[in-house]
Design a protein around this motif. Structure first.
Motif, mmCIF file in Angstrom:
data_model
loop_
_atom_site.group_PDB
_atom_site.id
_atom_site.type_symbol
_atom_site.label_atom_id
_atom_site.label_comp_id
_atom_site.label_asym_id
_atom_site.label_seq_id
_atom_site.Cartn_x
_atom_site.Cartn_y
_atom_site.Cartn_z
ATOM 1 N N SER A 193 0.916 -1.020 -0.056
ATOM 2 C CA SER A 193 0.094 -0.112 0.132
ATOM 3 C C SER A 193 0.849 1.220 0.095
ATOM 4 O O SER A 193 2.076 1.286 0.131
ATOM 5 C CB SER A 193 -0.854 -0.012 1.266
ATOM 6 O OG SER A 193 -0.160 -0.082 2.458
ATOM 7 N N LYS A 194 0.309 2.192 -0.486
ATOM 8 C CA LYS A 194 1.049 3.672 -0.214
ATOM 9 C C LYS A 194 1.478 3.809 0.976
ATOM 10 O O LYS A 194 1.070 3.727 2.463
ATOM 11 C CB LYS A 194 -0.128 4.725 -0.727
ATOM 12 C CG LYS A 194 0.301 6.118 -0.735
ATOM 13 C CD LYS A 194 -0.545 6.971 -1.295
ATOM 14 C CE LYS A 194 0.042 8.412 -1.277
ATOM 15 N NZ LYS A 194 0.366 9.173 -0.201
ATOM 16 N N VAL A 195 2.805 4.301 0.927
ATOM 17 C CA VAL A 195 3.500 4.869 2.225
ATOM 18 C C VAL A 195 2.811 6.129 2.842
ATOM 19 O O VAL A 195 2.521 7.282 2.011
ATOM 20 C CB VAL A 195 5.166 5.311 1.870
ATOM 21 C CG1 VAL A 195 5.755 5.559 2.983
ATOM 22 C CG2 VAL A 195 5.598 3.816 1.025
ATOM 23 N N LYS A 196 2.295 6.058 3.982
ATOM 24 C CA LYS A 196 2.058 7.240 4.701
ATOM 25 C C LYS A 196 2.702 7.955 5.247
ATOM 26 O O LYS A 196 2.437 9.500 5.534
ATOM 27 C CB LYS A 196 0.826 6.789 5.570
ATOM 28 C CG LYS A 196 -0.295 5.973 4.963
ATOM 29 C CD LYS A 196 -1.208 6.651 4.048
ATOM 30 C CE LYS A 196 -2.293 5.714 3.286
ATOM 31 N NZ LYS A 196 -3.117 5.141 4.480
ATOM 32 N N HIS B 228 3.370 -0.561 9.320
ATOM 33 C CA HIS B 228 3.277 -1.058 8.051
ATOM 34 C C HIS B 228 3.311 0.004 7.221
ATOM 35 O O HIS B 228 3.453 -0.138 5.896
ATOM 36 C CB HIS B 228 2.416 -2.489 7.886
ATOM 37 C CG HIS B 228 1.186 -1.712 7.773
ATOM 38 N ND1 HIS B 228 0.159 -1.927 8.897
ATOM 39 C CD2 HIS B 228 0.312 -1.754 6.705
ATOM 40 C CE1 HIS B 228 -1.099 -1.745 8.396
ATOM 41 N NE2 HIS B 228 -0.912 -1.564 7.042
ATOM 42 N N GLU B 229 2.533 1.054 7.401
ATOM 43 C CA GLU B 229 2.519 2.162 6.526
ATOM 44 C C GLU B 229 3.464 3.217 6.423
ATOM 45 O O GLU B 229 3.516 4.239 5.864
ATOM 46 C CB GLU B 229 1.189 2.703 6.859
ATOM 47 C CG GLU B 229 0.001 2.329 6.947
ATOM 48 C CD GLU B 229 -1.353 2.753 7.217
ATOM 49 O OE1 GLU B 229 -2.248 3.134 6.686
ATOM 50 O OE2 GLU B 229 -1.424 3.352 8.576
ATOM 51 N N CYS B 230 4.615 2.992 7.397
ATOM 52 C CA CYS B 230 5.581 3.805 7.655
ATOM 53 C C CYS B 230 7.063 3.173 7.255
ATOM 54 O O CYS B 230 7.433 1.962 7.369
ATOM 55 C CB CYS B 230 5.894 4.219 9.207
ATOM 56 S SG CYS B 230 4.390 4.896 9.832
ATOM 57 N N PHE C 89 -0.301 6.645 12.224
ATOM 58 C CA PHE C 89 -0.340 5.551 11.343
ATOM 59 C C PHE C 89 0.126 4.160 11.846
ATOM 60 O O PHE C 89 1.163 4.323 12.937
ATOM 61 C CB PHE C 89 0.500 6.014 10.036
ATOM 62 C CG PHE C 89 0.263 7.179 9.437
ATOM 63 C CD1 PHE C 89 -1.199 7.141 8.770
ATOM 64 C CD2 PHE C 89 0.851 8.579 9.419
ATOM 65 C CE1 PHE C 89 -1.616 8.183 7.840
ATOM 66 C CE2 PHE C 89 0.349 9.386 8.628
ATOM 67 C CZ PHE C 89 -0.945 9.374 7.847
ATOM 68 N N HIS D 23 6.468 2.824 -4.622
ATOM 69 C CA HIS D 23 5.515 2.383 -3.913
ATOM 70 C C HIS D 23 4.255 3.336 -3.997
ATOM 71 O O HIS D 23 3.546 3.690 -3.245
ATOM 72 C CB HIS D 23 5.984 2.240 -2.535
ATOM 73 C CG HIS D 23 6.652 0.831 -2.343
ATOM 74 N ND1 HIS D 23 6.410 -0.500 -2.248
ATOM 75 C CD2 HIS D 23 8.021 0.999 -2.156
ATOM 76 C CE1 HIS D 23 7.364 -1.373 -2.112
ATOM 77 N NE2 HIS D 23 8.377 -0.597 -2.344
#
Length: 221
Positions: free
Chosen positions: A2-5, A161-163, A158, A219
């Motif tokens: 998923s998109k990196v936040k 896993h989004e970082c 966040f 990503h």
């Protein structure tokens, strides 16, 4: 993936080139005792290890019997001249601007003591704008423990896993991996000749800050 936040950064050796001022503080401690100064190359190799790494190198076994005294002397000298020759690494300002444009949140997670972190960061507007800053004494543990990194991610809102976490020391990669984040090794930072960063198993490596954007674009930033 998923998109990196969010991207979380180490400070010394990753965002800021602090080696000259840390080396000067060490040499002031040595000079106070009539000892010979050490060259800037020593500070560059050890700056990511903080006052302990620098003092232990300079004093050897003596450091362990004088730890509190020497560390206080170092921190006093450093605090008195904390931003004389410290600069953002080339490309950091542009990188942070690109991340803001892409709406990727950022945070700083450093082992530097909070009082020094908060004294230093305001000298650099690009860093002062980063509101989430976790220092070495913010929690009861510091890197390589993952909790400071997880604390920063939680403050940003966040999941791990989004970082991604970016740093130049083994403790950074260990902490990031333990936190469940993708890790990025800043090869341009303070890595000693005797260290073996290829064994740290970072997910990515960058030779200069703006290279991070290439990995992030893969990503879908």
């Amino acid at each position: 993936m998923s998109k990196v936040k969010a991207v979380l950064f180490d400070l010394d050796g990753t965002l800021l080139d602090t080696a000259a001022d840390m080396g000067a503080a060490l040499n002031n401690v040595l000079g106070d005792e009539g000892r010979a100064p050490l060259g800037i190359e020593v500070a560059r190799a050890l700056a990511s290890h903080g006052s302990r790494g620098l003092l232990e190198h300079a004093y050897g076994p003596e450091f362990h019997t004088r730890k509190s005294e020497l560390r206080k002397a170092f921190l006093d000298h450093y605090a008195n001249a904390i931003a004389v020759n410290t600069t953002l690494f080339p490309g950091v300002a542009e990188l942070l601007g690109e991340l803001a444009t892409a709406q990727i949140a950022v945070a700083i997670v450093t082992n530097k003591p909070k009082d020094l972190t908060e004294q230093l960061v305001p000298y650099y507007p690009e860093l002062a704008a980063i509101q989430v800053r976790v220092s070495g004494d913010t929690l009861a543990v510091a890197k390589p423990h993952p909790d400071p990194i997880l604390h920063a991610a939680d403050a940003l809102g966040f999941a791990a896993h989004e970082c991604w976490y970016v740093g130049d020391a083994e403790r950074d990669i260990v902490a990031g991996r333990a936190a469940g984040m993708r890790t990025v090794l800043a090869r341009y930072g303070y890595i000693g000749a005797e260290e073996q960063p290829e064994s740290w198993a970072a997910d990515y490596e960058i030779q200069q800050p703006l290279q991070l954007l290439e990995h992030l674009r893969n990503h879908h930033i």
